[in-house]
Design an enzyme around this catalytic site. Structure first.
Site, PDB file in Angstrom:
ATOM      1  CB  ILE A 147      15.363   6.015 -26.072  1.00 37.12           C
ATOM      2  CG1 ILE A 147      15.589   4.535 -26.386  1.00 37.12           C
ATOM      3  CG2 ILE A 147      15.376   6.274 -24.583  1.00 37.12           C
ATOM      4  CD1 ILE A 147      17.006   4.044 -26.050  1.00 37.12           C
ATOM      5  CG  PHE A 148       8.492   4.946 -26.971  1.00 34.05           C
ATOM      6  CD1 PHE A 148       8.003   5.248 -25.704  1.00 34.05           C
ATOM      7  CD2 PHE A 148       7.644   4.297 -27.860  1.00 34.05           C
ATOM      8  CE1 PHE A 148       6.700   4.907 -25.333  1.00 34.05           C
ATOM      9  CE2 PHE A 148       6.351   3.954 -27.502  1.00 34.05           C
ATOM     10  CZ  PHE A 148       5.872   4.261 -26.228  1.00 34.05           C
ATOM     11  CB  VAL A 187      11.905   4.459 -10.744  1.00 35.25           C
ATOM     12  CG1 VAL A 187      11.851   5.577  -9.740  1.00 35.25           C
ATOM     13  CG2 VAL A 187      10.548   3.769 -10.838  1.00 35.25           C
ATOM     14  CG  ASN A 188       9.980   1.004 -14.497  1.00 39.42           C
ATOM     15  OD1 ASN A 188      10.374   0.622 -13.401  1.00 39.42           O
ATOM     16  ND2 ASN A 188       8.735   0.856 -14.896  1.00 39.42           N
ATOM     17  CE1 TYR A 193      18.961   6.499 -21.425  1.00 39.68           C
ATOM     18  CE2 TYR A 193      17.282   7.209 -19.888  1.00 39.68           C
ATOM     19  CZ  TYR A 193      17.780   7.153 -21.169  1.00 39.68           C
ATOM     20  OH  TYR A 193      17.104   7.753 -22.200  1.00 39.68           O
TER      21      TYR A 193
HETATM   22  C1  LIG Z   1      13.006   2.625 -21.136  1.00 39.30           C
HETATM   23  C2  LIG Z   1      12.738   1.662 -22.291  1.00 39.30           C
HETATM   24  C3  LIG Z   1      13.205   2.320 -23.599  1.00 39.30           C
HETATM   25  C4  LIG Z   1      13.525   0.374 -22.059  1.00 39.30           C
HETATM   26  O1  LIG Z   1      13.282  -0.487 -23.142  1.00 39.30           O
HETATM   27  P1  LIG Z   1      13.170  -2.063 -22.919  1.00 39.30           P
HETATM   28  O2  LIG Z   1      13.215  -2.701 -24.256  1.00 39.30           O
HETATM   29  O3  LIG Z   1      12.015  -2.349 -22.066  1.00 39.30           O
HETATM   30  O4  LIG Z   1      14.509  -2.340 -22.090  1.00 39.30           O
HETATM   31  P2  LIG Z   1      15.407  -3.656 -22.080  1.00 39.30           P
HETATM   32  O5  LIG Z   1      14.545  -4.861 -22.160  1.00 39.30           O
HETATM   33  O6  LIG Z   1      16.456  -3.507 -23.112  1.00 39.30           O
HETATM   34  O7  LIG Z   1      16.028  -3.549 -20.604  1.00 39.30           O
HETATM   35  C5  LIG Z   1      17.405  -3.544 -20.369  1.00 39.30           C
HETATM   36  C6  LIG Z   1      17.595  -3.477 -18.870  1.00 39.30           C
HETATM   37  O8  LIG Z   1      17.130  -2.221 -18.356  1.00 39.30           O
HETATM   38  C7  LIG Z   1      16.496  -2.430 -17.066  1.00 39.30           C
HETATM   39  N1  LIG Z   1      15.068  -2.173 -17.190  1.00 39.30           N
HETATM   40  C8  LIG Z   1      14.363  -1.938 -18.309  1.00 39.30           C
HETATM   41  N2  LIG Z   1      13.067  -1.739 -18.032  1.00 39.30           N
HETATM   42  C9  LIG Z   1      12.940  -1.873 -16.699  1.00 39.30           C
HETATM   43  C10 LIG Z   1      11.822  -1.802 -15.820  1.00 39.30           C
HETATM   44  N3  LIG Z   1      10.585  -1.554 -16.264  1.00 39.30           N
HETATM   45  N4  LIG Z   1      12.059  -2.005 -14.492  1.00 39.30           N
HETATM   46  C11 LIG Z   1      13.275  -2.261 -14.025  1.00 39.30           C
HETATM   47  N5  LIG Z   1      14.388  -2.352 -14.846  1.00 39.30           N
HETATM   48  C12 LIG Z   1      14.212  -2.153 -16.149  1.00 39.30           C
HETATM   49  C13 LIG Z   1      16.716  -3.891 -16.717  1.00 39.30           C
HETATM   50  O9  LIG Z   1      17.939  -3.979 -16.015  1.00 39.30           O
HETATM   51  C14 LIG Z   1      16.818  -4.521 -18.093  1.00 39.30           C
HETATM   52  O10 LIG Z   1      17.538  -5.719 -18.098  1.00 39.30           O
HETATM   53  P3  LIG Z   1      16.754  -7.111 -17.729  1.00 39.30           P
HETATM   54  O11 LIG Z   1      15.460  -7.097 -18.462  1.00 39.30           O
HETATM   55  O12 LIG Z   1      17.715  -8.139 -18.195  1.00 39.30           O
HETATM   56  O13 LIG Z   1      16.556  -7.053 -16.245  1.00 39.30           O
HETATM   57  C15 LIG Z   1      11.229   1.277 -22.377  1.00 39.30           C
HETATM   58  O14 LIG Z   1      10.826   0.744 -21.126  1.00 39.30           O
HETATM   59  C16 LIG Z   1      10.317   2.431 -22.715  1.00 39.30           C
HETATM   60  O15 LIG Z   1      10.131   2.756 -23.884  1.00 39.30           O
HETATM   61  N6  LIG Z   1       9.741   3.051 -21.692  1.00 39.30           N
HETATM   62  C17 LIG Z   1       8.800   4.131 -21.898  1.00 39.30           C
HETATM   63  C18 LIG Z   1       9.480   5.378 -22.419  1.00 39.30           C
HETATM   64  C19 LIG Z   1      10.666   5.794 -21.583  1.00 39.30           C
HETATM   65  O16 LIG Z   1      10.662   5.757 -20.352  1.00 39.30           O
HETATM   66  N7  LIG Z   1      11.712   6.241 -22.295  1.00 39.30           N
HETATM   67  C20 LIG Z   1      12.893   6.750 -21.676  1.00 39.30           C
HETATM   68  C21 LIG Z   1      12.644   8.163 -21.347  1.00 39.30           C
HETATM   69  S1  LIG Z   1      14.001   9.147 -21.693  1.00 39.30           S
END
Ligand SMILES: CC(C)(COP(=O)(O)OP(=O)(O)OC[C@H]1O[C@@H](n2cnc3c(N)ncnc32)[C@H](O)[C@@H]1OP(=O)(O)O)[C@@H](O)C(=O)NCCC(=O)NCCS
Length: 220
Positions: A147-148, A187-188, A193
């Site tokens: 998921i990305f 951790v993010n 999740y």
């Molecule tokens: C993980 C990932 C898919 C999340 O996508 P995103 O669009 O940024 O997430 P959202 O905006 O929907 O976040 C939903 C909630 O998750 C939590 N969250 C997301 N990113 C976060 C961060 N960097 N730090 C802390 N909390 C975080 C928060 O609670 C957030 O809610 P809020 O913004 O209202 O506080 C994205 O950061 C990503 O692609 N990361 C790199 C790849 C990765 O780590 N993939 C998962 C590996 S399995």
């Protein structure tokens, strides 16, 4: 410029339409680039050997397999105007949301990630999942392999939208659960999740037989 025209302009800059739809072969170049970015993020590029051709052959075989009962990719497209009707989506009804942004987002990769569907749509992320099975539950589930969301678009609810799309589909199909696996330093993503209601299972480890080990076991 009238005040209503000015307001409309500001609204366009501060909001975007997001659509999650089933990917097809045309999306392969973008999926390949996204998986590469994920490998870079996870510091695992030494494990990234997929090519556009190998992704195309394995994700989109012919004849095609039913989505969510086989490997399934959902792509997330963004547009500054509402999406036109999607007439060719009988297997998965696209999910569309309007996302309010606090300010206009600069996306330096917008040209590279232009959608093959045109209309100024930019691909911002994806999720790749496939079915698994729990003997304990005697139920199918979905496993999220990847998921990305691209860096420019993070923290705007798009990851949540992708995960909810998979979870909603699992619920609709009567499945038992949705699993994913996350690197312990990420951790993010763990926070992400957990924020979605997931439990991080402490006792499980991944046990993986890689290709050379498989070959060694063939004769046994
Ligand atoms: C993980 C990932 C898919 C999340 O996508 P995103 O669009 O940024 O997430 P959202 O905006 O929907 O976040 C939903 C909630 O998750 C939590 N969250 C997301 N990113 C976060 C961060 N960097 N730090 C802390 N909390 C975080 C928060 O609670 C957030 O809610 P809020 O913004 O209202 O506080 C994205 O950061 C990503 O692609 N990361 C790199 C790849 C990765 O780590 N993939 C998962 C590996 S399995």
């Amino acid at each position: 410029m009238s005040s209503s025209a000015a307001a409309t302009q500001e609204e366009t800059a501060a909001s975007v339409w997001a659509r999650i739809r089933l990917a097809d072969r045309r999306d392969v170049p973008n999926i390949h680039r996204l998986i590469r970015q994920l490998a870079e993020f996870e510091l695992l590029t030494h494990l990234f050997s997929a090519t556009e051709a190998s992704l195309s052959d394995t994700l989109f075989p012919s004849p095609s397999l039913p989505p969510f009962l086989s490997f399934t990719v959902l792509v997330l497209g963004l547009s500054h105007s509402p999406f036109s009707e999607d007439g060719d989506a009988p297997l998965f009804a696209p999910i569309v949301r309007r996302i309010d942004l606090e300010s206009a987002v600069e996306d330096p990769e917008a040209v590279e990630f232009a959608s093959p569907r045109g209309e100024g749509i930019v691909v911002a992320g994806f999720v790749l999942c496939f079915p698994n099975y729990s003997g304990y539950l005697a139920k199918l589930g979905l496993y999220i392999e990847d998921i990305f969301v691209r860096a420019a678009w993070r923290r705007r609810g798009l990851g949540r939208m992708l995960l909810a799309a998979v979870a909603g589909q699992a619920a609709q199909m009567g499945m038992g659960r949705v699993d994913s696996c996350v690197l312990d330093w990420n951790v993010n993503a763990i926070k992400f999740y957990e924020d979605m209601g997931a439990e991080v299972v402490p006792m499980r480890r991944i046990c993986r037989l890689t290709m050379n080990k498989l070959a060694a076991l063939v004769d046994e």
